[in-house]
Design a protein around this motif. Structure first.
Motif, PDB file in Angstrom:
ATOM      1  N   ILE A 111       0.857  -1.181   0.000  1.00 17.29           N
ATOM      2  CA  ILE A 111       0.000   0.000   0.000  1.00 17.29           C
ATOM      3  C   ILE A 111       0.896   1.235   0.000  1.00 17.29           C
ATOM      4  CG2 ILE A 111      -1.577   1.387   1.431  1.00 17.29           C
ATOM      5  CD1 ILE A 111      -2.964  -0.887   0.063  1.00 17.29           C
ATOM      6  N   TYR A 112       0.523   2.248  -0.779  1.00 17.60           N
ATOM      7  CA  TYR A 112       1.256   3.512  -0.759  1.00 17.60           C
ATOM      8  C   TYR A 112       0.500   4.504   0.112  1.00 17.60           C
ATOM      9  CZ  TYR A 112       2.315   8.277  -2.141  1.00 17.60           C
ATOM     10  OH  TYR A 112       2.595   9.616  -2.104  1.00 17.60           O
ATOM     11  N   LEU A 113       1.187   5.134   1.063  1.00 14.59           N
ATOM     12  CA  LEU A 113       0.546   6.111   1.932  1.00 14.59           C
ATOM     13  C   LEU A 113       1.260   7.454   1.831  1.00 14.59           C
ATOM     14  CD1 LEU A 113      -1.715   6.488   3.998  1.00 14.59           C
ATOM     15  CD2 LEU A 113      -0.077   5.950   5.795  1.00 14.59           C
ATOM     16  N   ASP A 114       0.567   8.420   1.245  1.00 14.85           N
ATOM     17  CA  ASP A 114       1.076   9.783   1.086  1.00 14.85           C
ATOM     18  C   ASP A 114       0.686  10.580   2.319  1.00 14.85           C
ATOM     19  OD1 ASP A 114       1.634  12.389   0.415  1.00 14.85           O
ATOM     20  OD2 ASP A 114       0.291  12.483  -1.303  1.00 14.85           O
ATOM     21  N   THR A 115       1.599  10.689   3.282  1.00 16.58           N
ATOM     22  CA  THR A 115       1.267  11.373   4.536  1.00 16.58           C
ATOM     23  C   THR A 115       1.112  12.879   4.341  1.00 16.58           C
ATOM     24  OG1 THR A 115       3.597  11.652   5.179  1.00 16.58           O
ATOM     25  CG2 THR A 115       2.489   9.625   5.861  1.00 16.58           C
ATOM     26  N   GLY A 116       1.825  13.419   3.362  1.00 18.27           N
ATOM     27  CA  GLY A 116       1.708  14.853   3.113  1.00 18.27           C
ATOM     28  C   GLY A 116       0.288  15.250   2.754  1.00 18.27           C
ATOM     29  N   ALA A 117      -0.430  14.330   2.097  1.00 21.89           N
ATOM     30  CA  ALA A 117      -1.816  14.603   1.717  1.00 21.89           C
ATOM     31  C   ALA A 117      -2.681  14.838   2.955  1.00 21.89           C
ATOM     32  CB  ALA A 117      -2.366  13.444   0.891  1.00 21.89           C
ATOM     33  N   MET A 118      -2.328  14.186   4.050  1.00 21.55           N
ATOM     34  CA  MET A 118      -3.098  14.358   5.275  1.00 21.55           C
ATOM     35  C   MET A 118      -2.951  15.775   5.824  1.00 21.55           C
ATOM     36  SD  MET A 118      -2.284  10.781   7.247  1.00 21.55           S
ATOM     37  CE  MET A 118      -2.679   9.194   6.525  1.00 21.55           C
ATOM     38  N   TYR A 119      -1.720  16.290   5.800  1.00 20.76           N
ATOM     39  CA  TYR A 119      -1.489  17.653   6.293  1.00 20.76           C
ATOM     40  C   TYR A 119      -2.124  18.675   5.352  1.00 20.76           C
ATOM     41  CZ  TYR A 119       1.597  15.469   9.620  1.00 20.76           C
ATOM     42  OH  TYR A 119       2.070  14.675  10.637  1.00 20.76           O
ATOM     43  N   VAL A 141     -15.946  13.983   1.755  1.00 22.99           N
ATOM     44  CA  VAL A 141     -15.811  14.507   0.398  1.00 22.99           C
ATOM     45  C   VAL A 141     -14.416  14.206  -0.144  1.00 22.99           C
ATOM     46  CG1 VAL A 141     -15.853  16.591  -1.049  1.00 22.99           C
ATOM     47  CG2 VAL A 141     -17.452  16.366   0.861  1.00 22.99           C
ATOM     48  N   ASP A 142     -14.338  13.693  -1.371  1.00 20.33           N
ATOM     49  CA  ASP A 142     -13.047  13.394  -2.004  1.00 20.33           C
ATOM     50  C   ASP A 142     -12.332  14.706  -2.324  1.00 20.33           C
ATOM     51  OD1 ASP A 142     -10.901  12.600  -3.533  1.00 20.33           O
ATOM     52  OD2 ASP A 142     -12.055  11.347  -4.914  1.00 20.33           O
ATOM     53  N   VAL A 143     -11.188  14.928  -1.672  1.00 14.65           N
ATOM     54  CA  VAL A 143     -10.428  16.159  -1.867  1.00 14.65           C
ATOM     55  C   VAL A 143      -9.049  15.872  -2.459  1.00 14.65           C
ATOM     56  CG1 VAL A 143     -11.638  17.442  -0.065  1.00 14.65           C
ATOM     57  CG2 VAL A 143      -9.602  16.094   0.539  1.00 14.65           C
ATOM     58  N   SER A 144      -8.900  14.714  -3.097  1.00 14.99           N
ATOM     59  CA  SER A 144      -7.609  14.283  -3.624  1.00 14.99           C
ATOM     60  C   SER A 144      -6.983  15.311  -4.567  1.00 14.99           C
ATOM     61  CB  SER A 144      -7.759  12.936  -4.337  1.00 14.99           C
ATOM     62  OG  SER A 144      -8.333  11.971  -3.484  1.00 14.99           O
ATOM     63  N   GLU A 145      -7.809  16.005  -5.349  1.00 17.33           N
ATOM     64  CA  GLU A 145      -7.303  17.022  -6.273  1.00 17.33           C
ATOM     65  C   GLU A 145      -7.305  18.402  -5.632  1.00 17.33           C
ATOM     66  OE1 GLU A 145      -5.880  16.633  -9.199  1.00 17.33           O
ATOM     67  OE2 GLU A 145      -6.064  14.472  -8.934  1.00 17.33           O
ATOM     68  N   ALA A 146      -8.293  18.693  -4.817  1.00 15.70           N
ATOM     69  CA  ALA A 146      -8.434  20.022  -4.210  1.00 15.70           C
ATOM     70  C   ALA A 146      -7.265  20.396  -3.305  1.00 15.70           C
ATOM     71  CB  ALA A 146      -9.738  20.090  -3.422  1.00 15.70           C
ATOM     72  N   ILE A 147      -6.550  19.394  -2.783  1.00 18.98           N
ATOM     73  CA  ILE A 147      -5.446  19.681  -1.859  1.00 18.98           C
ATOM     74  C   ILE A 147      -4.127  19.964  -2.576  1.00 18.98           C
ATOM     75  CG2 ILE A 147      -6.438  18.319   0.017  1.00 18.98           C
ATOM     76  CD1 ILE A 147      -4.497  16.057  -0.724  1.00 18.98           C
ATOM     77  N   ARG A 148      -4.142  19.986  -3.914  1.00 20.85           N
ATOM     78  CA  ARG A 148      -2.889  20.129  -4.662  1.00 20.85           C
ATOM     79  C   ARG A 148      -2.607  21.542  -5.175  1.00 20.85           C
ATOM     80  NH1 ARG A 148       0.051  15.945  -2.933  1.00 20.85           N
ATOM     81  NH2 ARG A 148      -1.313  14.110  -2.743  1.00 20.85           N
ATOM     82  N   THR A 149      -3.200  22.553  -4.575  1.00 22.96           N
ATOM     83  CA  THR A 149      -2.958  23.934  -5.014  1.00 22.96           C
ATOM     84  C   THR A 149      -1.804  24.545  -4.218  1.00 22.96           C
ATOM     85  OG1 THR A 149      -4.440  24.946  -3.391  1.00 22.96           O
ATOM     86  CG2 THR A 149      -5.433  24.182  -5.471  1.00 22.96           C
ATOM     87  N   PRO A 150      -1.141  25.583  -4.754  1.00 26.09           N
ATOM     88  CA  PRO A 150      -0.052  26.248  -4.032  1.00 26.09           C
ATOM     89  C   PRO A 150      -0.497  26.789  -2.674  1.00 26.09           C
ATOM     90  CG  PRO A 150       0.008  26.869  -6.340  1.00 26.09           C
ATOM     91  CD  PRO A 150      -1.272  26.107  -6.144  1.00 26.09           C
ATOM     92  N   GLU A 151      -1.731  27.301  -2.593  1.00 24.68           N
ATOM     93  CA  GLU A 151      -2.239  27.846  -1.331  1.00 24.68           C
ATOM     94  C   GLU A 151      -2.316  26.764  -0.263  1.00 24.68           C
ATOM     95  OE1 GLU A 151      -6.103  30.317   0.448  1.00 24.68           O
ATOM     96  OE2 GLU A 151      -6.279  29.209  -1.441  1.00 24.68           O
ATOM     97  N   VAL A 152      -2.807  25.597  -0.653  1.00 24.76           N
ATOM     98  CA  VAL A 152      -2.904  24.486   0.291  1.00 24.76           C
ATOM     99  C   VAL A 152      -1.512  23.958   0.652  1.00 24.76           C
ATOM    100  CG1 VAL A 152      -3.742  22.127   0.638  1.00 24.76           C
ATOM    101  CG2 VAL A 152      -5.223  23.825  -0.439  1.00 24.76           C
ATOM    102  N   SER A 153      -0.603  23.961  -0.321  1.00 26.20           N
ATOM    103  CA  SER A 153       0.775  23.508  -0.060  1.00 26.20           C
ATOM    104  C   SER A 153       1.411  24.347   1.042  1.00 26.20           C
ATOM    105  CB  SER A 153       1.624  23.615  -1.336  1.00 26.20           C
ATOM    106  OG  SER A 153       1.191  22.700  -2.308  1.00 26.20           O
ATOM    107  N   ALA A 154       1.255  25.676   0.921  1.00 24.86           N
ATOM    108  CA  ALA A 154       1.827  26.584   1.926  1.00 24.86           C
ATOM    109  C   ALA A 154       1.141  26.374   3.266  1.00 24.86           C
ATOM    110  CB  ALA A 154       1.673  28.031   1.463  1.00 24.86           C
ATOM    111  N   GLY A 155      -0.174  26.194   3.231  1.00 26.22           N
ATOM    112  CA  GLY A 155      -0.920  25.979   4.463  1.00 26.22           C
ATOM    113  C   GLY A 155      -0.538  24.686   5.152  1.00 26.22           C
ATOM    114  N   ALA A 156      -0.254  23.650   4.357  1.00 28.20           N
ATOM    115  CA  ALA A 156       0.133  22.356   4.917  1.00 28.20           C
ATOM    116  C   ALA A 156       1.429  22.476   5.708  1.00 28.20           C
ATOM    117  CB  ALA A 156       0.296  21.329   3.802  1.00 28.20           C
TER     118      ALA A 156
END
Length: 227
Positions: free
Chosen positions: A29-37, A82-97
């Motif tokens: 299984i692949y687990l992208d922990t960054g996606a959680m933040y 809600v599936d946010v797999s794509e919504a979390i990939r913006t620069p704004e969310v990256s900085a917020g993470a």
């Protein structure tokens, strides 16, 4: 006993891409922990909360509902159903993470979830503190890095391919800020674990990096029963 591979490193080093391929090769299984933040950051942004406000972010985390599913080795992440797999990939969310990741309560909640997943499944997990904190007993620890210019170039091209209008210098500046945030936080900072193998991917192709990590995993299996 479930097996685990920890891949740590700074933003843009290629951790997710590499981890996905290694997990597919091994049937893990692949687990992208960054996606959680990123999901925590998205929750804060959606609710108008400053991602730098520790008290406000920690209140959000108390009742946040983050669930993960895997389909054909592809991770899907859900925020409050809600599936946010794509919504979390913006620069704004990256900085917020990067902002929310410095808060201890956020990390404790997400690390608990990460460890539960790894307790009963073979995983390849990538992030900032997997080998040093989340999975200190991982069967193989990799510290994947590259120059900041190369990492910024990769992220810039990735965002362009997704149709986002971005400026290279802004992407690079954001990456430098994230590097500093990740390395300087007091709780579980980005650090190379003592027993991690460093892989510099600056001048390597994706397949070359994957091949090298597979080699290290198989070599480790000669001295310990990995399979």
């Amino acid at each position: 006993m479930p097996k685990s591979i920890a891949i740590d490193g700074p933003a843009g080093a290629g951790k997710s891409t590499i981890a996905k391929k290694v997990s597919a090769n091994l049937g893990f299984i692949y687990l992208d922990t960054g996606a959680m933040y990123r999901t925590v950051a998205l929750k804060a942004i959606n609710e108008g909360v400053d991602t730098k406000s520790q008290n406000d972010v920690e209140k959000i985390v108390e009742n946040i509902d983050i669930t993960i599913s895997h389909e054909n080795n592809t991770q899907k992440i859900f925020l409050d159903g809600v599936d946010v797999s794509e919504a979390i990939r913006t620069p704004e969310v990256s900085a917020g993470a990067s902002n929310v990741a410095v808060f201890k309560e956020v990390r404790l909640k997400l690390v608990d979830l990460q460890r539960k997943i790894a307790s009963d499944k073979n995983v390849v997990m990538d992030g900032r503190d997997i080998g040093s904190y989340v999975l200190p007993n991982a069967d193989l620890k990799i510290f994947l890095t590259a120059t900041v210019d190369e990492r910024a170039r990769r992220r810039y091209e990735e965002l362009l391919q997704k149709g986002q209008k971005v400026d290279f210098e802004e992407v690079k500046a954001d990456m430098i800020i994230r590097d500093n945030n990740d390395s300087s936080r007091t709780f579980a900072p980005l650090v190379k674990a003592e027993d991690a193998i460093e892989v510099d991917s600056t001048s390597m192709t994706i397949d070359e990096v994957v091949e090298k990590i597979m080699y290290y995993y198989l070599e480790a299996g000669k001295t310990s029963p990995l399979q």
